[in-house]
Enzyme design. Structure first.
Site, short mmCIF file in Angstrom:
data_model
loop_
_atom_site.label_atom_id
_atom_site.label_comp_id
_atom_site.label_asym_id
_atom_site.label_seq_id
_atom_site.Cartn_x
_atom_site.Cartn_y
_atom_site.Cartn_z
NE ARG A 91 2.91 -4.62 -2.77
CZ ARG A 91 3.75 -4.15 -1.88
NH1 ARG A 91 4.95 -4.70 -1.73
NH2 ARG A 91 3.46 -3.11 -1.15
CE1 TYR A 234 -3.59 -8.21 -2.19
CE2 TYR A 234 -1.26 -8.07 -2.74
CZ TYR A 234 -2.45 -7.46 -2.38
OH TYR A 234 -2.48 -6.09 -2.24
N GLY A 235 -3.18 -10.01 -5.65
CA GLY A 235 -2.89 -9.01 -6.68
C GLY A 235 -1.43 -8.74 -6.95
CE LYS A 243 2.27 -1.33 -7.14
NZ LYS A 243 1.45 -1.40 -6.00
CG HIS A 263 4.16 2.94 -5.81
ND1 HIS A 263 4.27 2.71 -4.45
CD2 HIS A 263 2.99 2.38 -6.18
CE1 HIS A 263 3.21 2.05 -4.03
NE2 HIS A 263 2.41 1.84 -5.05
CB SER A 285 1.73 0.01 -0.35
OG SER A 285 2.57 -0.36 -1.42
CB CYS A 287 0.70 6.24 2.02
SG CYS A 287 1.53 5.21 3.24
CB THR A 290 -6.71 5.04 -4.50
OG1 THR A 290 -5.84 4.00 -4.93
CG2 THR A 290 -8.08 4.87 -5.14
CG ASP A 310 -0.54 1.43 -7.63
OD1 ASP A 310 -0.34 1.86 -6.49
OD2 ASP A 310 -0.13 0.32 -8.03
CG ASN A 400 -3.82 -5.15 1.34
OD1 ASN A 400 -3.86 -3.99 0.90
ND2 ASN A 400 -3.16 -6.12 0.69
NE ARG A 402 -4.65 -3.42 -1.94
CZ ARG A 402 -3.89 -2.34 -2.08
NH1 ARG A 402 -4.04 -1.53 -3.11
NH2 ARG A 402 -2.97 -2.04 -1.18
CG PHE A 527 -10.10 11.86 3.01
CD1 PHE A 527 -9.74 10.74 2.29
CD2 PHE A 527 -10.07 11.80 4.41
CE1 PHE A 527 -9.37 9.55 2.94
CE2 PHE A 527 -9.69 10.62 5.06
CZ PHE A 527 -9.35 9.51 4.31
CD GLU A 529 -11.69 20.60 3.87
OE1 GLU A 529 -11.18 21.50 3.16
OE2 GLU A 529 -12.87 20.63 4.27
#
Ligand code: GTP
Ligand code: SPV
Ligand code: MN
Length: 620
Positions: A91, A234-235, A243, A263, A285, A287, A290, A310, A400, A402, A527, A529
């Site tokens: 972005r 780009y996305g 977004k 978000h 983003s 962090c 997903t 997201d 980045n 994806r 993850f 845990e």
């Protein structure tokens, strides 16, 4: 050859000034498409229907054109690789504009341009920008077709990559189109890669695998519910549903209509008692949204079901609780770091019918990225299309890189994804990427304190946006680049929603998976845990767990996470849950400076929270 030769602005027919703008009163879709075609001069106009046949036809053509590489169908059926221009990988926040009529409505966190001036400049850029190309019209629904929280959009684009991506990311095509009548509100998006194939004088230029333009604009017109994006494929810059609409434009709708566009990931969490909890979590983003949305609990008899990864739209429901939907239909997830060990659910989701962007290609026609396996293949073609071996000094996949994949391919997808009324939230979680200070988890004392926590979130920058990775910046609610209006007003709106919800408001928590020890390694395994933290949050929503009160909120007693079994480093768990007063007083000083930037827009309630926090840190 990516050099862009500025094209002479073609002679335009006589049109009233401002004709290219989206007229909120006149919702004539066909007329709007005709006007944009008149401006951009494509060779043809194609209305997309969202069918399987369309996917097959368009992907096949992109393979012929060299835009996509077809992956080996036995290894990765119906899947493709796209390699972007090396200068079009994330972005572009400094090219992103909110064009409200009043500058103060954009606030200090957005770039602002006067809407009429911006339109005049865009008209020049878009004039003739689709010559030699096809103009695609993609009608889509954000949220279930016809659902009470859903919204409609139409994107015009000259990028077939954007078309097939939108067909995954949204409910695109005929069903959405059928809902658009003369009185239906819909959000208008105009997108061009800014790489026409023919000049006004008829001379031609060859296409490239990833057309784009060094001049980039991602512009929002909240007063028109329209978005204009130029120069990037780009996305986050090109899939205007995401977004641009579902966060920036939707946040302004939400401000005016009493809801929230966030978000956030969205999950259903079930524990041994069988009782379900719904949790929404906002992280900046790259962090961990997903990953948390697809988490496989290591804690026995706990289950996480995925609803979104997201974006979430939150709305007070008829019973006074806060309801949430995921308005999207696909995941546009970070590939690097995704593996059978960290996120097996994502690995299962992307087994087929997936578009990969900027990952590496293996010799047998599959994909690879850093972290996918512990040992890299002996030879790859990297994301730039060059040979790569483990001795190469650059990453094989862009950080980045994806995957784009339908939500419905997710094996842990919750039935609640289909619920058009949404799910009632029990907990809201805020987080960021913080090497120091911020504990693994804490619970806010109240909604107002929780809004304070959200407003003060800071995080180390990642590869999801252009700029310096690792730099610490404030990212309130993980929404810094996505609030389409004044950030101070947005905080007040959150406080107002809390007033509406009263004692039916979800509890608010803060988490940090990224705290590091003195040797620079993560203190917490993360993850799967993280289920230990989710379980604590779930138990807290039932109110039946003892906690430790710290100046910044309630934290678990160390034993409550059952983490002794993890064999963490000596003292790691205690450090993860400790609030050090000195550095927290520094954080307060920085927050004072930060709040000051918003002037009168910063709600008094947040100033009050800051002084109370400072006091708690001083006396303790
Ligand atoms: P956007 O799609 O950009 O909004 O990002 P996201 O918040 O969905 O981020 P995602 O889950 O894709 O995570 C991004 C990076 O964080 C990946 O490299 C992950 O491996 C890493 N990550 C996610 N969860 C954890 C965790 O619990 N611990 C650690 N150490 N890393 C994590
Ligand atoms: C993010 O950057 O937060 C993303 C990817 O989720 S993008 O859609 O490009 O914004
Ligand atoms: Mn995101």
């Amino acid at each position: 050859n990516h050099t862009f030769a500025p094209l002479p602005v073609p002679p335009l027919p006589e049109v009233p000034s401002g004709a290219w703008r989206h007229d909120v009163a006149n919702r004539d879709l066909a007329g709007w498409v005709a006007r944009i075609a008149l401006l951009t001069r494509p060779d043809e106009v194609v209305w997309c229907d969202g069918s399987e046949e369309e996917w097959a036809r368009m992907t096949a053509r992109m393979v012929d054109d060299g835009t996509l590489v077809r992956l080996d169908p036995t290894l990765r059926p119906s899947s493709f690789l796209a390699r972007s221009d090396p200068d079009d990988v994330a972005r572009v926040e400094d090219r992103t504009f909110v064009c409200s009529s009043r500058e103060e409505d954009a606030g200090p966190t957005n770039n602002w341009r006067d809407p009429l001036e911006m339109h005049a400049e865009l008209d020049g850029l878009f004039a003739g920008c689709m010559r030699g190309r096809t103009l695609y019209v993609v009608p889509y629904s954000m949220g279930p077709i016809g659902g009470p929280i859903s919204q409609l959009g139409v994107q015009i684009t000259d990028s077939p990559y954007a078309v097939v991506s939108l067909s995954i990311m949204t409910r695109a095509g005929d069903e959405a189109l059928a809902l658009i009548g003369p009185d239906t509100p819909w959000v208008a998006g105009v997108h061009s890669v800014g790489f026409p194939l023919r000049n006004a004088d008829g001379t031609r230029r060859d296409d490239v695998a990833w057309p784009c333009n060094p001049v980039k604009f991602v512009t929002h017109f909240p007063d028109e519910n329209s978005i204009w994006s130029f120069g990037s494929g780009y996305g986050g810059n090109a899939l205007l549903s995401k977004k641009c609409f579902a966060l920036r434009i939707a946040s302004t709708m939400a401000r005016d209509q009493g809801w929230l566009a966030e978000h956030m990931l969205l999950i259903k969490l079930t524990g041994p008692s069988g009782e379900a909890r719904h949790v929404a979590a906002a992280f900046p983003s790259a962090c961990g949204k997903t990953n948390l949305a697809m988490l496989e609990p290591t804690l026995p008899r706990w289950r996480v079901e995925t609803i979104g990864d997201d974006i979430a739209w939150l709305r007070p429901g008829p019973d006074g609780r806060l309801y949430a939907i995921n308005p999207e239909a696909g995941f546009f997830g970070v590939a690097p770091g995704t593996s059978e060990a960290t996120n097996p659910v994502a690995m299962a989701t992307i087994r087929e019918h997936t578009i990969f962007t900027n990952v590496a290609l293996t010799d047998d026609g599959d994909v690879w990225w850093e972290g996918k396996t512990s040992v890299a293949p002996a030879h790859l073609v990297d994301w730039r299309g060059n040979d790569w071996t483990p001795s190469s000094t650059t990453p094989a996949a862009h950080p980045n890189a994806r995957f784009t994949v339908p939500v419905e391919q997710c094996p842990t997808l919750s039935d609640d994804w289909f619920a058009s009324d949404g799910v009632p939230l029990d907990a809201i979680v805020f987080g960021g990427r913080r090497a120091t200070n911020v504990p693994l988890v804490s619970e806010a004392f109240s909604w107002q304190h929780g809004v304070f926590v959200g407003s003060t979130i800071s995080s180390e920058k990642t590869a999801a946006q252009e700029g310096t990775v690792g730099e610490l910046r404030r990212d309130p609610f993980g929404m810094l680049p996505f609030v389409g209006y004044n950030m101070g007003d947005y905080w007040q709106h959150w406080l107002d929603i809390g007033e509406t919800l009263g004692d039916k408001a979800p509890k608010i928590f803060q988490v940090n998976w990224f705290r590091k020890g003195a040797d620079g390694s993560f203190l917490w395994p993360g993850f799967g845990e993280n289920s230990r933290v989710l379980a604590w949050i779930a138990r807290r929503t039932a109110g039946n767990e003892t906690t430790v009160r710290t100046p910044i909120g309630f934290v678990p007693e160390p034993a409550a996470l059952g983490a002794r079994a993890l064999g963490l480093a000596d003292g790691a768990l205690e450090e993860l849950l400790t609030v050090h007063e000195e550095p927290w007083l520094d954080e307060c000083a920085q927050t004072e400076e930060f709040f000051g930037r918003f002037g009168a827009a910063t709600p008094q309630a947040l100033w009050d929270e800051l002084s109370e926090l400072t006091e708690r840190l001083t006396v303790s």
